[in-house]
Scaffold this active site. Structure first.
Site, short mmCIF file in Angstrom:
data_model
loop_
_atom_site.label_atom_id
_atom_site.label_comp_id
_atom_site.label_asym_id
_atom_site.label_seq_id
_atom_site.Cartn_x
_atom_site.Cartn_y
_atom_site.Cartn_z
N ASP A 162 24.26 -2.47 36.29
CA ASP A 162 25.25 -3.26 35.55
C ASP A 162 24.68 -3.22 34.12
O ASP A 162 23.94 -3.83 33.80
CB ASP A 162 25.46 -4.66 35.98
CG ASP A 162 26.62 -5.32 35.43
OD1 ASP A 162 26.96 -4.99 34.31
OD2 ASP A 162 26.79 -6.57 35.88
N ILE A 163 25.45 -2.50 33.07
CA ILE A 163 25.01 -2.55 31.67
C ILE A 163 25.07 -3.97 31.07
O ILE A 163 24.13 -3.99 30.20
CB ILE A 163 26.04 -1.47 30.97
CG1 ILE A 163 25.09 -0.73 29.64
CG2 ILE A 163 27.19 -2.19 30.61
CD1 ILE A 163 25.87 0.22 29.18
N ASP A 181 34.45 -2.42 29.93
CA ASP A 181 34.97 -3.22 28.59
C ASP A 181 35.16 -4.74 29.26
O ASP A 181 34.78 -5.55 28.56
CB ASP A 181 36.13 -2.76 28.13
CG ASP A 181 36.69 -2.99 26.90
OD1 ASP A 181 35.83 -3.65 26.31
OD2 ASP A 181 37.86 -2.68 26.49
N THR A 190 34.86 7.86 32.56
CA THR A 190 34.88 8.12 33.98
C THR A 190 35.60 7.32 35.03
O THR A 190 35.48 7.54 36.23
CB THR A 190 33.59 8.81 34.52
OG1 THR A 190 32.72 7.31 34.61
CG2 THR A 190 32.98 9.68 33.73
N GLY A 191 36.04 6.10 34.45
CA GLY A 191 36.79 5.21 35.45
C GLY A 191 38.32 5.03 34.82
O GLY A 191 38.97 6.22 35.56
N TYR A 240 39.95 5.92 32.72
CA TYR A 240 40.37 7.07 31.73
C TYR A 240 40.33 8.28 32.66
O TYR A 240 40.65 9.48 32.29
CB TYR A 240 39.87 7.04 30.20
CG TYR A 240 40.24 6.32 29.57
CD1 TYR A 240 41.37 5.19 29.80
CD2 TYR A 240 39.70 6.06 28.16
CE1 TYR A 240 41.72 4.42 28.80
CE2 TYR A 240 40.25 5.09 27.17
CZ TYR A 240 41.35 4.41 27.62
OH TYR A 240 41.76 3.46 26.39
#
Ligand code: AR6
Length: 191
Positions: free
Chosen positions: A17-18, A41, A129-130, A132
């Protein structure tokens, strides 16, 4: 975790997890309105607190958001990272609308901005890659080509010691590791 050295910079791949990442800059996969959303986001804004959105709103006032492929910087609120670079990936529409070029620009412009502020470390999610829907394999190829090409330019103001790709799924982690394995093997074969 896997680490590779490219030029003077180490490039690593993590599954995780970033929002928990510690270093100078995390990159956010934002939208062009800088309005927050779901996915990474949403995770960044909810873990980092309202300060991040306040700064996004300032940028909206100054320049009306962030077009796809561009990047802007804010503080990181309550997150352990020092700053956030918000970049806007392309929405996948089949590949005929310069999505590849726009995605490459996200990585390139984020790195150039990180270099401009003197960052030593940066972490990227797998942009587009999610929600979008950019296909994961081609997106990995674009991301790593853009990053390795820029590192190979050996820019004088590059102080980056660490670039980390924080993958949220084992599928992406596997793609990034495979790409970097092949890249480093091909480099060694040319020495
Ligand atoms: N840490 C790391 N990676 C994550 C995390 C996390 N906490 N959460 C999700 N991912 P996405 P996009 C991965 O959908 O496709 C938003 O609503 C996820 O598995 O976050 O660029 C924005 O506001 C995927 O691999 O971003 C935009 O409207 C990657 O992050 C839109 O989504 C990107 O998925 C942007 O869509």
């Amino acid at each position: 975790m896997k680490t590779y050295t490219i030029g003077r910079t180490s490039v690593s791949v993590f599954l995780g997890d970033i929002t928990t990442w510690t270093g100078d800059i995390i990159v956010n996969a934002a939208n062009s309105g800088l309005l927050g959303g779901k996915g990474v986001d949403g995770a960044i804004h909810s873990a980092g607190g309202p300060e991040i959105m306040e700064q996004c709103m300032e940028i909206r006032k100054e320049q009306g958001g962030c077009p796809p492929g561009n990047a802007v910087i804010t503080g990181a609120g309550q997150l352990p990272a020092k700053h956030i670079i918000h970049t806007v990936g392309p929405i996948w529409e089949g590949g005929g609308r310069r999505e590849e070029h726009t995605l490459a620009e996200c990585y390139r412009n984020s790195l150039l901005l990180a270099m401009k502020v003197g960052a030593r470390s940066i972490a990227f999610p797998n942009i587009s890659t999610g929600i979008y829907e950019y296909p994961k394999g081609p997106a990995c190829d674009v991301a790593l080509k853009a990053v390795t090409n820029l590192l190979e330019e050996d820019l004088p103001d590059n102080r980056l010691e660490r670039i980390e790709f924080i993958c949220f799924t084992p599928e992406n982690e596997e793609l990034y590791v495979q790409w970097l394995e092949q890249f480093t093997q091909e480099k060694e074969a040319h020495i």
